[in-house]
Design a protein around this motif. Structure first.
Motif, PDB file in Angstrom:
ATOM      1  N   VAL A  44       0.849  -1.232   0.097  1.00 18.91           N
ATOM      2  CA  VAL A  44      -0.053  -0.122  -0.102  1.00 18.91           C
ATOM      3  C   VAL A  44       0.692   1.281  -0.078  1.00 18.91           C
ATOM      4  O   VAL A  44       1.832   1.399   0.512  1.00 18.91           O
ATOM      5  CB  VAL A  44      -1.104  -0.058   1.195  1.00 18.91           C
ATOM      6  N   GLU A  45       0.281   2.146  -0.394  1.00 17.27           N
ATOM      7  CA  GLU A  45       0.779   3.694  -0.403  1.00 17.27           C
ATOM      8  C   GLU A  45      -0.121   4.439   0.635  1.00 17.27           C
ATOM      9  O   GLU A  45      -1.473   4.259   0.518  1.00 17.27           O
ATOM     10  CB  GLU A  45       0.809   4.330  -1.871  1.00 17.27           C
ATOM     11  N   TRP A  46       0.556   5.198   1.495  1.00 14.66           N
ATOM     12  CA  TRP A  46      -0.144   5.911   2.544  1.00 14.66           C
ATOM     13  C   TRP A  46      -0.372   7.348   2.143  1.00 14.66           C
ATOM     14  O   TRP A  46       0.721   7.938   1.694  1.00 14.66           O
ATOM     15  CB  TRP A  46       0.480   5.768   3.711  1.00 14.66           C
ATOM     16  N   THR A  47      -1.551   7.883   2.424  1.00 13.94           N
ATOM     17  CA  THR A  47      -1.678   9.590   2.043  1.00 13.94           C
ATOM     18  C   THR A  47      -2.183  10.104   3.190  1.00 13.94           C
ATOM     19  O   THR A  47      -3.031   9.323   4.064  1.00 13.94           O
ATOM     20  CB  THR A  47      -2.321   9.570   0.657  1.00 13.94           C
ATOM     21  N   VAL A  48      -1.917  11.108   3.861  1.00 12.84           N
ATOM     22  CA  VAL A  48      -2.382  12.056   4.734  1.00 12.84           C
ATOM     23  C   VAL A  48      -3.126  13.417   4.144  1.00 12.84           C
ATOM     24  O   VAL A  48      -2.249  14.123   3.485  1.00 12.84           O
ATOM     25  CB  VAL A  48      -1.170  12.478   5.946  1.00 12.84           C
ATOM     26  N   ASP A  49      -4.337  13.379   4.318  1.00 14.53           N
ATOM     27  CA  ASP A  49      -5.103  14.514   3.787  1.00 14.53           C
ATOM     28  C   ASP A  49      -5.611  15.271   4.994  1.00 14.53           C
ATOM     29  O   ASP A  49      -6.683  15.955   5.049  1.00 14.53           O
ATOM     30  CB  ASP A  49      -6.386  14.214   3.167  1.00 14.53           C
ATOM     31  N   GLU A  50      -4.444  15.900   5.844  1.00 12.70           N
ATOM     32  CA  GLU A  50      -4.676  16.888   6.885  1.00 12.70           C
ATOM     33  C   GLU A  50      -3.351  17.399   7.201  1.00 12.70           C
ATOM     34  O   GLU A  50      -2.267  16.972   7.103  1.00 12.70           O
ATOM     35  CB  GLU A  50      -5.158  15.901   8.085  1.00 12.70           C
ATOM     36  N   ASP A  51      -3.465  18.757   6.895  1.00 15.43           N
ATOM     37  CA  ASP A  51      -2.291  19.759   7.441  1.00 15.43           C
ATOM     38  C   ASP A  51      -1.556  19.447   8.737  1.00 15.43           C
ATOM     39  O   ASP A  51      -2.264  19.375   9.527  1.00 15.43           O
ATOM     40  CB  ASP A  51      -2.538  21.252   7.237  1.00 15.43           C
ATOM     41  N   ILE A  52      -0.383  19.467   8.603  1.00 11.50           N
ATOM     42  CA  ILE A  52       0.446  19.064  10.141  1.00 11.50           C
ATOM     43  C   ILE A  52       0.746  20.403  10.562  1.00 11.50           C
ATOM     44  O   ILE A  52       1.195  21.052  10.222  1.00 11.50           O
ATOM     45  CB  ILE A  52       1.636  18.354   9.766  1.00 11.50           C
ATOM     46  N   ALA A  53       0.092  20.644  11.943  1.00 11.05           N
ATOM     47  CA  ALA A  53       0.476  21.655  12.872  1.00 11.05           C
ATOM     48  C   ALA A  53       1.073  21.287  13.877  1.00 11.05           C
ATOM     49  O   ALA A  53       0.627  20.618  14.981  1.00 11.05           O
ATOM     50  CB  ALA A  53      -0.776  22.427  13.175  1.00 11.05           C
ATOM     51  N   TRP A  54       2.501  21.623  14.224  1.00 13.64           N
ATOM     52  CA  TRP A  54       3.319  21.378  15.369  1.00 13.64           C
ATOM     53  C   TRP A  54       2.442  21.854  16.576  1.00 13.64           C
ATOM     54  O   TRP A  54       1.962  22.985  16.886  1.00 13.64           O
ATOM     55  CB  TRP A  54       4.588  21.995  15.184  1.00 13.64           C
ATOM     56  N   GLY A  55       2.295  20.671  17.602  1.00 14.65           N
ATOM     57  CA  GLY A  55       1.823  21.083  18.810  1.00 14.65           C
ATOM     58  C   GLY A  55       0.071  20.843  18.957  1.00 14.65           C
ATOM     59  O   GLY A  55      -0.387  20.992  19.827  1.00 14.65           O
ATOM     60  N   ARG A  56      -0.569  20.745  17.497  1.00 14.07           N
ATOM     61  CA  ARG A  56      -1.715  20.507  17.518  1.00 14.07           C
ATOM     62  C   ARG A  56      -2.022  19.046  17.082  1.00 14.07           C
ATOM     63  O   ARG A  56      -2.460  18.361  18.003  1.00 14.07           O
ATOM     64  CB  ARG A  56      -2.484  21.186  16.441  1.00 14.07           C
ATOM     65  N   ASN A  57      -1.520  18.570  16.046  1.00 16.12           N
ATOM     66  CA  ASN A  57      -1.614  17.044  15.704  1.00 16.12           C
ATOM     67  C   ASN A  57      -0.276  16.499  15.612  1.00 16.12           C
ATOM     68  O   ASN A  57      -0.094  15.278  14.774  1.00 16.12           O
ATOM     69  CB  ASN A  57      -2.610  16.925  14.449  1.00 16.12           C
ATOM     70  N   ALA A  58       0.838  17.123  15.879  1.00 19.08           N
ATOM     71  CA  ALA A  58       2.294  16.623  15.793  1.00 19.08           C
ATOM     72  C   ALA A  58       2.879  16.923  16.994  1.00 19.08           C
ATOM     73  O   ALA A  58       2.974  18.079  17.409  1.00 19.08           O
ATOM     74  CB  ALA A  58       2.804  17.129  14.660  1.00 19.08           C
ATOM     75  N   LYS A  59       3.554  16.035  17.545  1.00 19.52           N
ATOM     76  CA  LYS A  59       4.363  16.290  18.735  1.00 19.52           C
ATOM     77  C   LYS A  59       5.606  15.297  18.845  1.00 19.52           C
ATOM     78  O   LYS A  59       5.587  14.559  18.067  1.00 19.52           O
ATOM     79  CB  LYS A  59       3.755  16.106  20.058  1.00 19.52           C
ATOM     80  N   PRO A  60       6.646  15.739  19.655  1.00 19.40           N
ATOM     81  CA  PRO A  60       7.877  14.837  19.897  1.00 19.40           C
ATOM     82  C   PRO A  60       7.233  13.253  20.495  1.00 19.40           C
ATOM     83  O   PRO A  60       6.386  13.302  20.984  1.00 19.40           O
ATOM     84  CB  PRO A  60       8.678  15.280  20.868  1.00 19.40           C
ATOM     85  N   ALA A  61       8.088  12.417  19.870  1.00 21.38           N
ATOM     86  CA  ALA A  61       7.588  10.918  20.312  1.00 21.38           C
ATOM     87  C   ALA A  61       8.444  10.540  21.565  1.00 21.38           C
ATOM     88  O   ALA A  61       9.322  11.023  21.633  1.00 21.38           O
ATOM     89  CB  ALA A  61       7.994   9.918  18.974  1.00 21.38           C
TER      90      ALA A  61
END
Length: 131
Positions: A44-61
């Motif tokens: 499969v190929e993965w696609t993400v249809d949502e803008d990434i905003a640091w602190g909202r939907n992205a954070k350090p693991a």
């Protein structure tokens, strides 16, 4: 990426969803393949249809290494975040590159680190293909 398709299902409030497993976790995401697909292995190929905003939907693991897991009404992807020369971002998920759109530039020092993305399951799509 090679995934194991467990099943494909449709609920009244959602698009076709695939329950999948990978060597580093599993979850349910939007399925853009044959709705009658049988369980088994698929590339499969993965696609993400949502803008990434640091602190909202992205954070350090908290941990390093790839990961895929459910997170309530979202899906959590853990991978290494890198930048492209044109300002976009790419999540390296165990050697699979997932192109991401950024809502704003990433903070300095984030590129090359392990991150977790928290995304609505309907905003992540899997497109099966044949090798």
């Amino acid at each position: 990426m090679l995934i194991e398709l467990v099943k494909v299902a449709k609920f009244p409030w959602s698009p076709w969803l695939a329950q999948i497993r990978t060597p580093f976790g599993g979850t349910a995401v939007r399925w853009c393949g044959d709705q009658a697909a049988e369980p088994g292995e698929y590339h499969v190929e993965w696609t993400v249809d949502e803008d990434i905003a640091w602190g909202r939907n992205a954070k350090p693991a908290a941990d390093s290494g790839p990961g895929v897991r459910p997170g309530g009404h979202c899906v959590v992807l853990r991978g290494q975040l890198n930048l492209t020369v044109d300002g976009a971002a790419v999540l390296d998920l165990d050697g699979t590159q997932i192109l991401l759109d950024l809502a704003a530039p990433l903070p300095e020092g984030v590129a090359g680190t392990w991150v977790e993305l928290f995304l609505e399951r309907e905003k992540i799509a899997l497109y099966p293909f044949q090798l």
